[in-house]
Design a protein around this motif. Structure first.
Motif, PDB file in Angstrom:
ATOM      1  N   ARG A 267      15.779  -6.428 -20.156  1.00 18.71           N
ATOM      2  CA  ARG A 267      14.763  -5.392 -19.961  1.00 18.71           C
ATOM      3  C   ARG A 267      14.193  -5.413 -18.555  1.00 18.71           C
ATOM      4  NH1 ARG A 267      10.095  -5.868 -22.979  1.00 18.71           N
ATOM      5  NH2 ARG A 267       9.628  -3.867 -22.024  1.00 18.71           N
ATOM      6  N   LYS A 269      14.048  -5.044 -14.719  1.00 21.79           N
ATOM      7  CA  LYS A 269      14.775  -4.241 -13.741  1.00 21.79           C
ATOM      8  C   LYS A 269      14.905  -5.029 -12.442  1.00 21.79           C
ATOM      9  CE  LYS A 269      12.640  -0.103 -15.704  1.00 21.79           C
ATOM     10  NZ  LYS A 269      11.662   0.993 -15.460  1.00 21.79           N
ATOM     11  N   ARG A 270      15.686  -4.479 -11.515  1.00 26.25           N
ATOM     12  CA  ARG A 270      15.793  -5.111 -10.205  1.00 26.25           C
ATOM     13  C   ARG A 270      14.435  -5.096  -9.521  1.00 26.25           C
ATOM     14  NH1 ARG A 270      21.357  -4.484  -7.397  1.00 26.25           N
ATOM     15  NH2 ARG A 270      20.033  -4.541  -5.551  1.00 26.25           N
ATOM     16  N   SER A 273      12.753  -2.028  -8.037  1.00 21.16           N
ATOM     17  CA  SER A 273      12.180  -1.044  -8.949  1.00 21.16           C
ATOM     18  C   SER A 273      10.671  -1.198  -9.069  1.00 21.16           C
ATOM     19  CB  SER A 273      12.801  -1.181 -10.338  1.00 21.16           C
ATOM     20  OG  SER A 273      14.179  -0.917 -10.308  1.00 21.16           O
ATOM     21  N   PHE A 300      22.201  -8.710 -12.348  1.00 20.07           N
ATOM     22  CA  PHE A 300      22.117  -7.302 -12.696  1.00 20.07           C
ATOM     23  C   PHE A 300      23.395  -6.536 -12.427  1.00 20.07           C
ATOM     24  CE2 PHE A 300      17.510  -8.249 -12.234  1.00 20.07           C
ATOM     25  CZ  PHE A 300      17.136  -7.854 -13.500  1.00 20.07           C
TER      26      PHE A 300
END
Length: 302
Positions: A267, A269-270, A273, A300
């Motif tokens: 869940r 994110k990079r 983000s 990722f």
């Protein structure tokens, strides 16, 4: 002045030590609220004995609802201007609370004071949290630069009562402290102070959540941090990149553990983000954090 809330469940072996350490804090103007959370052993009897011998002690017996429910009951009963929590596996060093309470009563600008703790491992080792003497005018600085995310514990802090306005611990969720501290910080009107003065002794329990966590527990921990990242994008853009990167690396560790060990879906994110464009070589990022950032990209992209 101070309400000390102690959830009690299946701790008859350690409860006396905990209560004695609280009683010996030399605080006359306080109340000690013991919440017997349906404990099936002799904890209820121990609590009643303390009520009979020390007028500062109170007990409520309730159906088992978990740590959050017990703390919430204590909050609802509390009459003090200040609140603190002690888990019944743990104990306080002598003379810890009184000078901290006096400091808060003489300085109304302090909303939360966090003091040092020593962790006692199941195997016998111990380690200090190393809480330093600092004052934080901005709660975002406290979270990122003070690494508050790594010690969100409810128990080594004293709070002004109003910090809990509209805030309760989430019932039915483990790692409840990580969910709760960000909400408390939103209610801070003054400063957060950290101090090396005083010691909370945290004793690891082999039957506790840390040693027996489930996939749902890790997902709850991950949820708490991702919720923070999502809600604080703007604040992160005003923080120095190394501190944001360290926090992101902390959450990344949780995601990787949850996914590799418990198959929890990805869940997180990079980092860009949440914190905008960045580069591994930008800023004064510590080497270990840079390596974690590289791992993040591999994680990722895999």
């Amino acid at each position: 002045m101070l309400s000390i809330i102690i959830p009690v469940y299946k701790v008859e072996r350690t409860l006396e030590r905990c209560l004695q350490s609280v009683a010996s804090q030399r605080l006359d103007d306080c109340e000690v609220i013991m919440v017997d959370d349906g404990s099936p052993d002799k904890c209820g009897e121990i609590c009643e004995r303390w009520v009979a011998k020390d007028k500062r002690f109170k007990v409520v017996h309730q159906k088992n609802g978990g740590l959050s429910a017990a703390r919430n009951t204590g909050i609802g009963m509390a009459k003090g201007q200040l609140l603190t929590f002690v888990d019944s596996d743990d104990y306080l060093a002598e003379g810890t609370l009184k000078p901290l309470v006096e400091r808060m009563m003489h300085d109304e600008g302090i909303s939360i004071i966090e003091y040092n703790a020593v962790k006692h491992a199941v195997g016998g080792g111990e380690a200090s949290l190393g809480i330093a003497d600092m004052e934080w005018q901005n709660v975002d600085d406290y979270w990122f630069r003070g690494h508050a995310y790594a010690h969100t514990y409810a128990w080594n802090k004293i709070y002004r009562r109003e910090v809990f306005n509209g805030v309760l611990f989430p019932v039915g969720r483990n790692f409840e402290d990580v969910h709760t501290l960000p909400l408390l910080l939103q209610n801070v009107k003054g400063r957060v102070v950290t101090t090396s003065q005083g010691t909370y002794h945290y004793v690891e329990n082999p039957n506790g959540i840390t040693h027996n966590s489930s996939a749902a527990d890790h997902e709850s921990l991950l949820d708490a941090h991702i919720n923070y990242l999502e809600a604080h994008r703007e604040q992160m853009r005003h923080q120095p990149l190394p501190f944001v990167a360290e926090y992101y690396a902390h959450v990344l560790n949780i995601q990787i553990t949850a996914t590799s060990r418990y198959k929890v879906p990805v869940r997180l994110k990079r980092m860009d983000s949440y914190a905008g464009r960045w580069g591994i070589m930008s800023g004064n990022i510590p080497l270990l954090t840079r390596l974690k950032m590289l791992l993040a990209r591999m994680f990722f992209e895999s």
